[in-house]
Design a protein around this motif. Sequence first.
Motif, PDB file in Angstrom:
ATOM      1  N   GLU A 105       2.105   4.434  -8.108  1.00 58.29           N
ATOM      2  CA  GLU A 105       1.546   4.874  -6.828  1.00 58.29           C
ATOM      3  C   GLU A 105       1.355   3.731  -5.842  1.00 58.29           C
ATOM      4  OE1 GLU A 105      -1.926   7.248  -7.823  1.00 58.29           O
ATOM      5  OE2 GLU A 105      -0.658   9.047  -7.881  1.00 58.29           O
ATOM      6  N   ALA A 106       1.928   2.562  -6.122  1.00 58.24           N
ATOM      7  CA  ALA A 106       1.838   1.442  -5.169  1.00 58.24           C
ATOM      8  C   ALA A 106       3.004   1.525  -4.178  1.00 58.24           C
ATOM      9  CB  ALA A 106       1.855   0.123  -5.914  1.00 58.24           C
ATOM     10  N   TRP A 107       2.930   0.717  -3.166  1.00 55.87           N
ATOM     11  CA  TRP A 107       3.965   0.700  -2.142  1.00 55.87           C
ATOM     12  C   TRP A 107       4.207  -0.733  -1.704  1.00 55.87           C
ATOM     13  CZ3 TRP A 107       7.159   4.467  -0.795  1.00 55.87           C
ATOM     14  CH2 TRP A 107       7.964   4.261   0.323  1.00 55.87           C
ATOM     15  N   ASP A 141       4.543  14.595  -4.787  1.00 54.97           N
ATOM     16  CA  ASP A 141       3.298  14.399  -4.046  1.00 54.97           C
ATOM     17  C   ASP A 141       2.816  12.946  -4.105  1.00 54.97           C
ATOM     18  OD1 ASP A 141       1.209  15.123  -2.448  1.00 54.97           O
ATOM     19  OD2 ASP A 141      -0.080  15.751  -4.117  1.00 54.97           O
ATOM     20  N   HIS A 142       3.688  12.041  -3.721  1.00 54.97           N
ATOM     21  CA  HIS A 142       3.344  10.618  -3.584  1.00 54.97           C
ATOM     22  C   HIS A 142       3.127   9.890  -4.907  1.00 54.97           C
ATOM     23  CE1 HIS A 142       3.153  11.347   0.670  1.00 54.97           C
ATOM     24  NE2 HIS A 142       2.231  12.277   0.482  1.00 54.97           N
ATOM     25  N   THR A 143       3.411  10.519  -6.022  1.00 49.86           N
ATOM     26  CA  THR A 143       3.420   9.785  -7.289  1.00 49.86           C
ATOM     27  C   THR A 143       4.878   9.610  -7.705  1.00 49.86           C
ATOM     28  OG1 THR A 143       1.312  10.737  -7.977  1.00 49.86           O
ATOM     29  CG2 THR A 143       2.663   9.738  -9.695  1.00 49.86           C
ATOM     30  N   ALA A 144       5.382   8.400  -7.571  1.00 49.22           N
ATOM     31  CA  ALA A 144       6.757   8.142  -7.995  1.00 49.22           C
ATOM     32  C   ALA A 144       6.788   7.988  -9.516  1.00 49.22           C
ATOM     33  CB  ALA A 144       7.279   6.870  -7.336  1.00 49.22           C
ATOM     34  N   GLU A 168      -0.179  -4.132  -8.545  1.00 50.09           N
ATOM     35  CA  GLU A 168       0.176  -3.562  -9.835  1.00 50.09           C
ATOM     36  C   GLU A 168       0.042  -2.056  -9.768  1.00 50.09           C
ATOM     37  OE1 GLU A 168      -2.429  -5.438 -12.559  1.00 50.09           O
ATOM     38  OE2 GLU A 168      -1.472  -7.383 -12.348  1.00 50.09           O
ATOM     39  N   ALA A 169       0.806  -1.354 -10.617  1.00 58.98           N
ATOM     40  CA  ALA A 169       0.687   0.111 -10.678  1.00 58.98           C
ATOM     41  C   ALA A 169       0.965   0.580 -12.082  1.00 58.98           C
ATOM     42  CB  ALA A 169       1.660   0.768  -9.741  1.00 58.98           C
TER      43      ALA A 169
END
Length: 169
Positions: A105-107, A141-144, A168-169
Amino acid sequence: MSSNLAICGYLSADELATCLPAPERMAKGPVAVIECVQDIPCNPCEEACPVRAITVGLPITSLPVLDAAKCIGCGVCIARCPGLAIFVVDGSRPGDEGTIQLPYEAWPLPEPGESVHALDRAGRRVGTGTVEKVLSAKAQDHTAVVIVRVSKQLLNTVRAISVEGRAEA
Ligand code: SF4
Ligand code: SF4
């Protein structure tokens, strides 16, 4: 139920023992690992699985139970879990490396081919990995979901990644 997860933010060895698939199953092909040990009212994983390999049932606070024989390792359940508690591991490839599908969930998202730090459940670096694929459909929904290649010896250890200079993710 109080758990090491609630106290430390990650699962204890005892809690993990109830979640990890048998080595023989991991060697056959991709299979989900559901690291969910808290009795919370939650069941999107059960609803998401196309082959009904996950059972929460009633009461809804029951822990999810995976039928590893039914699981086809599709990874659909990963992004549906609000607790980011589901992973898919695959130890079936020839050679020393396998893959882990993990929620991210990081970008910005990592890129296929990128080398990343492989982290354990406590966020400690335990090795390196190579990103194979990044799935980020709108329905997630924004969780890759990142598919990362690591040493087979780390398939039950690595549960997150980080890229040099990024969160980190
Ligand atoms: S990986 Fe696919 S088949 Fe396996 S439990 Fe998750 S949704 Fe079901
Ligand atoms: S969706 Fe995630 S947090 Fe909710 S029951 Fe399933 S594994 Fe546990």
